[in-house]
Design a protein around this motif. Structure first.
Motif, PDB file in Angstrom:
ATOM      1  N   ARG A 643       0.808  -1.220   0.000  1.00  0.00           N
ATOM      2  CA  ARG A 643       0.000   0.000   0.000  1.00  0.00           C
ATOM      3  C   ARG A 643       0.841   1.269   0.000  1.00  0.00           C
ATOM      4  NH1 ARG A 643      -2.358   0.559   4.365  1.00  0.00           N
ATOM      5  NH2 ARG A 643      -1.336  -1.072   5.558  1.00  0.00           N
ATOM      6  N   ARG A 644       2.118   1.077  -0.137  1.00  0.00           N
ATOM      7  CA  ARG A 644       3.015   2.230  -0.256  1.00  0.00           C
ATOM      8  C   ARG A 644       3.736   2.217  -1.602  1.00  0.00           C
ATOM      9  NH1 ARG A 644       5.394   4.257   5.466  1.00  0.00           N
ATOM     10  NH2 ARG A 644       3.358   4.689   6.331  1.00  0.00           N
ATOM     11  N   GLY A 645       3.091   1.694  -2.582  1.00  0.00           N
ATOM     12  CA  GLY A 645       3.747   1.624  -3.878  1.00  0.00           C
ATOM     13  C   GLY A 645       2.754   1.461  -5.010  1.00  0.00           C
ATOM     14  N   GLN A 646       3.297   1.200  -6.201  1.00  0.00           N
ATOM     15  CA  GLN A 646       2.495   1.027  -7.413  1.00  0.00           C
ATOM     16  C   GLN A 646       3.025  -0.150  -8.233  1.00  0.00           C
ATOM     17  OE1 GLN A 646       4.294   4.261  -7.189  1.00  0.00           O
ATOM     18  NE2 GLN A 646       2.714   4.896  -5.743  1.00  0.00           N
ATOM     19  N   ILE A 647       2.213  -0.574  -9.149  1.00  0.00           N
ATOM     20  CA  ILE A 647       2.629  -1.512 -10.200  1.00  0.00           C
ATOM     21  C   ILE A 647       2.187  -0.864 -11.502  1.00  0.00           C
ATOM     22  CG2 ILE A 647       2.386  -3.823 -11.172  1.00  0.00           C
ATOM     23  CD1 ILE A 647       1.670  -4.828  -8.368  1.00  0.00           C
ATOM     24  N   LYS A 648       3.144  -0.640 -12.429  1.00  0.00           N
ATOM     25  CA  LYS A 648       2.794   0.140 -13.610  1.00  0.00           C
ATOM     26  C   LYS A 648       3.823  -0.042 -14.723  1.00  0.00           C
ATOM     27  CE  LYS A 648       5.022   4.128 -11.435  1.00  0.00           C
ATOM     28  NZ  LYS A 648       4.795   5.426 -10.793  1.00  0.00           N
ATOM     29  N   TYR A 649       3.380   0.286 -15.919  1.00  0.00           N
ATOM     30  CA  TYR A 649       4.270   0.395 -17.065  1.00  0.00           C
ATOM     31  C   TYR A 649       4.801   1.833 -17.123  1.00  0.00           C
ATOM     32  CZ  TYR A 649       2.389  -3.979 -19.011  1.00  0.00           C
ATOM     33  OH  TYR A 649       2.019  -5.287 -19.217  1.00  0.00           O
ATOM     34  N   SER A 650       6.032   1.975 -17.602  1.00  0.00           N
ATOM     35  CA  SER A 650       6.626   3.310 -17.739  1.00  0.00           C
ATOM     36  C   SER A 650       7.341   3.397 -19.076  1.00  0.00           C
ATOM     37  CB  SER A 650       7.618   3.558 -16.593  1.00  0.00           C
ATOM     38  OG  SER A 650       8.318   4.769 -16.781  1.00  0.00           O
ATOM     39  N   VAL A 651       6.916   4.345 -19.900  1.00  0.00           N
ATOM     40  CA  VAL A 651       7.541   4.544 -21.203  1.00  0.00           C
ATOM     41  C   VAL A 651       8.203   5.911 -21.234  1.00  0.00           C
ATOM     42  CG1 VAL A 651       5.415   5.450 -22.264  1.00  0.00           C
ATOM     43  CG2 VAL A 651       7.234   4.489 -23.712  1.00  0.00           C
ATOM     44  N   MET A 652       9.441   5.932 -21.722  1.00  0.00           N
ATOM     45  CA  MET A 652      10.199   7.177 -21.775  1.00  0.00           C
ATOM     46  C   MET A 652      10.777   7.331 -23.173  1.00  0.00           C
ATOM     47  SD  MET A 652      13.171   8.448 -19.098  1.00  0.00           S
ATOM     48  CE  MET A 652      12.047   8.384 -17.711  1.00  0.00           C
ATOM     49  N   HIS A 653      10.567   8.500 -23.736  1.00  0.00           N
ATOM     50  CA  HIS A 653      10.990   8.739 -25.116  1.00  0.00           C
ATOM     51  C   HIS A 653      12.325   9.466 -25.155  1.00  0.00           C
ATOM     52  CE1 HIS A 653       7.213   7.330 -26.919  1.00  0.00           C
ATOM     53  NE2 HIS A 653       6.647   7.827 -25.832  1.00  0.00           N
ATOM     54  N   PRO A 654      12.983   9.437 -26.305  1.00  0.00           N
ATOM     55  CA  PRO A 654      14.315  10.036 -26.426  1.00  0.00           C
ATOM     56  C   PRO A 654      14.324  11.517 -26.035  1.00  0.00           C
ATOM     57  CG  PRO A 654      13.855   8.657 -28.322  1.00  0.00           C
ATOM     58  CD  PRO A 654      12.573   8.748 -27.539  1.00  0.00           C
ATOM     59  N   GLY A 655      15.476  11.923 -25.468  1.00  0.00           N
ATOM     60  CA  GLY A 655      15.638  13.327 -25.084  1.00  0.00           C
ATOM     61  C   GLY A 655      15.042  13.665 -23.722  1.00  0.00           C
ATOM     62  N   THR A 656      14.773  12.644 -22.906  1.00  0.00           N
ATOM     63  CA  THR A 656      14.152  12.879 -21.597  1.00  0.00           C
ATOM     64  C   THR A 656      15.199  12.812 -20.491  1.00  0.00           C
ATOM     65  OG1 THR A 656      12.055  11.919 -22.342  1.00  0.00           O
ATOM     66  CG2 THR A 656      12.408  12.066 -19.963  1.00  0.00           C
ATOM     67  N   HIS A 657      15.119  13.742 -19.574  1.00  0.00           N
ATOM     68  CA  HIS A 657      15.956  13.713 -18.370  1.00  0.00           C
ATOM     69  C   HIS A 657      15.059  13.923 -17.160  1.00  0.00           C
ATOM     70  CE1 HIS A 657      18.679  15.903 -15.363  1.00  0.00           C
ATOM     71  NE2 HIS A 657      18.976  14.608 -15.297  1.00  0.00           N
ATOM     72  N   VAL A 658      15.146  13.030 -16.201  1.00  0.00           N
ATOM     73  CA  VAL A 658      14.371  13.127 -14.963  1.00  0.00           C
ATOM     74  C   VAL A 658      15.294  13.663 -13.872  1.00  0.00           C
ATOM     75  CG1 VAL A 658      13.038  11.859 -13.236  1.00  0.00           C
ATOM     76  CG2 VAL A 658      12.881  11.218 -15.653  1.00  0.00           C
ATOM     77  N   TRP A 659      14.868  14.744 -13.247  1.00  0.00           N
ATOM     78  CA  TRP A 659      15.677  15.356 -12.199  1.00  0.00           C
ATOM     79  C   TRP A 659      15.988  14.351 -11.082  1.00  0.00           C
ATOM     80  CZ3 TRP A 659      17.694  19.888 -13.218  1.00  0.00           C
ATOM     81  CH2 TRP A 659      17.009  20.847 -13.965  1.00  0.00           C
ATOM     82  N   PRO A 660      17.096  14.558 -10.371  1.00  0.00           N
ATOM     83  CA  PRO A 660      17.331  13.744  -9.176  1.00  0.00           C
ATOM     84  C   PRO A 660      16.160  13.906  -8.211  1.00  0.00           C
ATOM     85  CG  PRO A 660      19.289  15.027  -9.729  1.00  0.00           C
ATOM     86  CD  PRO A 660      18.189  15.533 -10.603  1.00  0.00           C
ATOM     87  N   HIS A 661      15.664  12.813  -7.684  1.00  0.00           N
ATOM     88  CA  HIS A 661      14.531  12.868  -6.766  1.00  0.00           C
ATOM     89  C   HIS A 661      14.542  11.650  -5.850  1.00  0.00           C
ATOM     90  CE1 HIS A 661      13.086  10.420 -10.148  1.00  0.00           C
ATOM     91  NE2 HIS A 661      12.207   9.884  -9.308  1.00  0.00           N
ATOM     92  N   THR A 662      13.745  11.697  -4.802  1.00  0.00           N
ATOM     93  CA  THR A 662      13.640  10.571  -3.871  1.00  0.00           C
ATOM     94  C   THR A 662      12.179  10.244  -3.631  1.00  0.00           C
ATOM     95  OG1 THR A 662      13.635  12.020  -1.941  1.00  0.00           O
ATOM     96  CG2 THR A 662      15.770  11.211  -2.667  1.00  0.00           C
ATOM     97  N   GLY A 663      11.938   8.978  -3.291  1.00  0.00           N
ATOM     98  CA  GLY A 663      10.600   8.555  -2.907  1.00  0.00           C
ATOM     99  C   GLY A 663      10.284   8.984  -1.480  1.00  0.00           C
ATOM    100  N   PRO A 664       9.047   8.754  -1.030  1.00  0.00           N
ATOM    101  CA  PRO A 664       8.617   9.275   0.269  1.00  0.00           C
ATOM    102  C   PRO A 664       8.956   8.408   1.469  1.00  0.00           C
ATOM    103  CG  PRO A 664       6.773   8.243  -0.831  1.00  0.00           C
ATOM    104  CD  PRO A 664       7.916   8.161  -1.789  1.00  0.00           C
ATOM    105  N   THR A 665       9.261   7.122   1.254  1.00  0.00           N
ATOM    106  CA  THR A 665       9.362   6.214   2.395  1.00  0.00           C
ATOM    107  C   THR A 665      10.432   5.159   2.177  1.00  0.00           C
ATOM    108  OG1 THR A 665       8.110   4.611   3.736  1.00  0.00           O
ATOM    109  CG2 THR A 665       7.533   4.771   1.410  1.00  0.00           C
ATOM    110  N   ASN A 666      10.970   4.660   3.274  1.00  0.00           N
ATOM    111  CA  ASN A 666      11.937   3.560   3.190  1.00  0.00           C
ATOM    112  C   ASN A 666      11.261   2.205   3.356  1.00  0.00           C
ATOM    113  OD1 ASN A 666      11.315   3.458   5.927  1.00  0.00           O
ATOM    114  ND2 ASN A 666      13.430   3.191   6.583  1.00  0.00           N
ATOM    115  N   CYS A 667       9.939   2.180   3.277  1.00  0.00           N
ATOM    116  CA  CYS A 667       9.180   0.947   3.548  1.00  0.00           C
ATOM    117  C   CYS A 667       9.001   0.058   2.325  1.00  0.00           C
ATOM    118  CB  CYS A 667       7.806   1.303   4.118  1.00  0.00           C
ATOM    119  SG  CYS A 667       7.893   2.046   5.754  1.00  0.00           S
ATOM    120  N   ARG A 668       9.564   0.444   1.211  1.00  0.00           N
ATOM    121  CA  ARG A 668       9.402  -0.349  -0.005  1.00  0.00           C
ATOM    122  C   ARG A 668      10.706  -0.429  -0.781  1.00  0.00           C
ATOM    123  NH1 ARG A 668       6.120   4.250  -3.392  1.00  0.00           N
ATOM    124  NH2 ARG A 668       7.934   5.319  -4.251  1.00  0.00           N
ATOM    125  N   LEU A 669      10.774  -1.396  -1.677  1.00  0.00           N
ATOM    126  CA  LEU A 669      11.837  -1.496  -2.676  1.00  0.00           C
ATOM    127  C   LEU A 669      11.170  -1.458  -4.041  1.00  0.00           C
ATOM    128  CD1 LEU A 669      14.042  -4.327  -1.114  1.00  0.00           C
ATOM    129  CD2 LEU A 669      14.298  -1.851  -0.848  1.00  0.00           C
TER     130      LEU A 669
END
Length: 740
Positions: A643-669
């Motif tokens: 209940r602290r996470g998701q299950i999902k598909y993720s598609v990323m197209h060329p030229g994409t950069h995701v900023w450094p970021h962190t998740g909210p909790t240490n309760c999941r991997l």
């Protein structure tokens, strides 16, 4: 005539001669008798030879006997508790002439006529007082003078201050030691990040996007207790002689899980997770909530706010002072934790004195406490209504109006009634337009319903009047950052934190300040992350999640064996083509099932997601697009039940950069299964180690550590994300921890 030779004697010469002998003998006898008389007198006898009175030794003996009897009587009284001194002192309270809450030397001087009474009031029955209005309008007629003040005058305030200094130093110290606590009542209690598409007040059906670097979870750092504490402090200031130890084991019913588990989209505030979830009336079932490690800075490391004297709040009007002894008795029950008895006592006072603001406020407090004890929303709704009734009565002291409405607003937020809370805050600002702390609270109220524009206007107004208000600065900076005015937000966040004002030493503001600095290339970002870590907000400079269970193994990258979820990993890798094919089918843009990432995580590019499970809840409509994949996952509750996470598909197209970021909790991997991976140009960094995906292989990392993604390939990248519970969490923790 010849003179008489013997005026006293008579007779002839022979008589005279014999008288002379007698006189001589008598003289000797008289001398002996006089000596005996002196001895008798010395020992308590009389000169006439009769003994009388008590000897010295007898007197000393009786004195010692009486003294010992007195000592033993005193010991018996104390040992067997034969006298209720509190009751006696309470009765003497009606002779309190100087308004300090007890009977002391100054009051005795007034009764003896040695000193003038500071404020004279008539004695009258409660019925008479109610029927004729203000009790101070009549002449003194009763036998017992009342402790009522005509008005709050400088002379009386000075006397009260002196009395508190000399007789209640501990209470005064507490008042001066915590001068800014009034503003702090709500500062730390509202804030949370939320999902922009989920501002509903139905607390059971909310959905959340993937948490982002701007995902802003809020801790409740003692926030409910501090309101209770403030009420205790204020009451003790009004009643310095009625201090009782406060019962701590019946605090707010969500203290066991006193942090929030919300994320937000585009930095839109929502209520704390603990304040969003309806409190169950089943105390037994809900009592097994697992405490989490709240990020609270060590006391010695927090910036100290210099003490500022503030005006002592006034909670009693003239009439309430006439029934002060009854109010004190009922309040004493509440402070001793005898909630049911206190409720009955205050309800009886409200019945007898329906226009008493303090009696009704006491009733509201007791209902509030009872709701916590029983974990009942129904009782809490009653308390919210009673707080409103207090403010609606005539002749309510301004401080009591403020305290009642502030508490009402907080409890409305607890139940998720954000718009109702906002209306209460608006009323407070209308009543007290010069109180900037209330305007700060109003700004938070707007943020909680996602109205960033009105919140921004409120904080601009506060900063125009008080440009150094740190609380307004950090929130104004937060709003600017949400509007993607990154560079503009930095000075407000930085100066707000540096101010040390209540509500500013919060992990969220360190989080967003560091993030903003990273995005503009400011190398000071990690300095602020380090400071946040030193002050207890972050587990480390790399691991900056705010909602953590203490003691869980912490490392950026994991192997399948380390997690213990080898069967899940094997199943994903065996069936990766099936999962890929269903994902590619869903990617058909005509069906529009992949939704763009809209949480302000991308510096540039195109990144979309298709979610099957979220917060442990299955998306039935989404699973119709990938039925085989969903059926496969149903076998693994460590994933579908996370209940602290998701299950999902993720598609990323060329030229994409995701900023450094962190998740909210240490309760999941987090598991990443490669589905369509270009040969070059795609990589992910977690902490200080960078890896690449492979088709049909699973990467596992802890997303509470800082991570960053680059997609510089010539074609799209498709992966399947599966969040699982941290393997060291117990079954009870997995069941009890609120969702994120």
């Amino acid at each position: 005539m010849a003179p008489r030779k013997n005026a006293k004697g008579g007779g002839n010469s022979s008589s005279s001669s014999s008288g002379s002998g007698s006189t001589s003998a008598g003289s000797s006898s008289s001398s002996s008798g006089s000596s005996r008389a002196r001895r008798e007198t010395k020992h308590g006898g009389h000169k006439n030879g009769k003994k009388g009175g008590v000897s010295g030794s007898s007197f000393f003996t009786w004195f010692m006997v009486i003294a010992l009897l007195g000592v033993w009587t005193s010991v018996a009284v104390v040992w067997f508790d034969l006298v209720d001194y509190e009751e006696i002192l309470g009765k003497l309270g009606v002779y309190d002439a100087d308004g300090d809450g007890d009977f002391d030397v100054d009051d005795a001087k007034v009764l003896l006529g040695l000193k003038e009474r500071s404020a004279s009031e008539p004695t009258a029955s409660s019925e008479e007082l109610e029927s004729r209005g203000a009790p101070g309008e009549q002449a003194l007629s009763g036998e017992e003078p009342q402790n009522i003040e005509d008005d709050v005058k400088e002379q009386i305030q000075s006397l009260l201050h002196e009395t508190l200094h000399t007789e209640h130093g501990e209470d005064l110290y507490q008042e001066e030691d915590e001068p800014t606590r009034d503003q702090q009542l709500e500062d730390e209690d509202f804030l949370t990040g939320s999902d922009a598409d989920d501002k509903i007040e139905n607390l059971e059906t909310g959905t959340f996007h993937e948490e982002t670097e701007d995902s802003y979870q809020v801790e409740e750092t003692a926030p409910q207790d501090y309101n209770q504490d403030m009420e205790e402090i204020i009451y003790e200031q009004e009643n310095p002689g009625s201090s009782e130890p406060v019962v701590d084991d019946e605090r707010l019913h969500h203290d066991a899980d006193d942090i929030t588990y919300q994320v937000y989209d585009e930095q839109v505030y929502e209520p704390l997770e603990d304040e969003r979830i309806e409190v169950s009336d089943n105390a037994v079932e809900d009592s097994n909530i697992i405490p989490e490690d709240v990020s609270v800075p060590p006391a010695e490391e927090q910036q100290e706010v210099p003490p500022v004297k503030k005006k002592k709040p006034k909670l009693l009007n003239k009439f309430d002072k006439t029934i002060k002894a009854e109010l004190d008795a009922a309040e004493k029950l509440r402070k001793r934790g005898k909630i049911e008895e206190a409720v009955n006592a205050f309800e009886e006072l409200v019945r007898k004195y329906p226009h008493s603001p303090r009696a009704r406020y006491g009733k509201a407090q007791c209902e509030d406490d009872l709701a916590e004890k029983r974990r009942s929303n129904e009782v809490l709704r009653g308390a919210i209504e009673t707080y409103q009734e207090v403010a609606s009565l005539p002749d309510v002291p301004a401080d009591l109006v403020k305290l009642s409405l502030k508490r009402r607003s907080e409890r409305q937020q607890f139940l998720g009634h954000m718009r109702g809370s906002l209306m209460t805050l608006k009323r407070l600002v209308q009543l007290f337009p010069n109180d900037t702390s209330l305007k700060n609270d109003l700004g938070v109220g707007y943020l909680l319903i996602g109205d960033n524009e009105n919140a921004k206007k409120v904080y601009e107004e506060v900063l125009n009047v008080t440009p150094n208000d740190g609380f307004a600065k950090v929130h104004y900076g937060f709003i600017l950052k949400a509007q993607n005015k990154i560079a503009e937000s930095i000075p407000y966040l930085k100066e707000g934190i540096e101010s040390g004002d209540p509500g500013t030493d919060d992990g969220r503001f360190y989080f967003h300040l560091g993030d903003a600095m990273q995005r503009v290339g400011n190398k000071e970002a990690y300095k602020w992350y380090e400071l946040g870590h030193m002050r207890g907000h972050f587990a480390s400079v790399w691991q900056r999640s705010l909602y953590n269970v203490k003691g869980l193994k912490a490392q950026p990258w994991w192997t399948s064996k380390e997690t213990g979820y080898t069967e899940l990993v094997k199943s994903l890798e065996r069936n990766w083509k099936l999962i890929r094919d269903e994902g590619l089918e869903v990617m058909d843009k005509a069906r529009g099932l992949f939704l763009p990432e809209d949480e302000n995580l991308r510096e540039k590019g195109d990144w979309s997601q298709f979610t099957l499970w979220q917060q442990g809840r299955k998306n039935e409509n989404a699973c119709k697009g990938a039925p085989k994949t969903c059926a496969l996952l149903e076998k693994f509750p460590e994933a579908t039940g996370c209940r602290r996470g998701q299950i999902k598909y993720s598609v990323m197209h060329p030229g994409t950069h995701v900023w450094p970021h962190t998740g909210p909790t240490n309760c999941r991997l987090r598991m990443h299964l490669g589905l369509v991976i270009p040969k070059e140009g795609c990589k992910i960094r977690c902490a200080n180690k960078t890896k690449t995906w492979e088709e049909g292989k699973v990467l596992i990392f802890d997303d509470s550590f800082e991570h960053e993604v680059w997609q510089d390939a010539s074609s799209f990248r498709l992966i399947f994300i599966v969040d699982v519970w941290h393997p060291e969490l117990t079954p009870q923790q997995r069941h009890s921890l609120p969702a994120i």
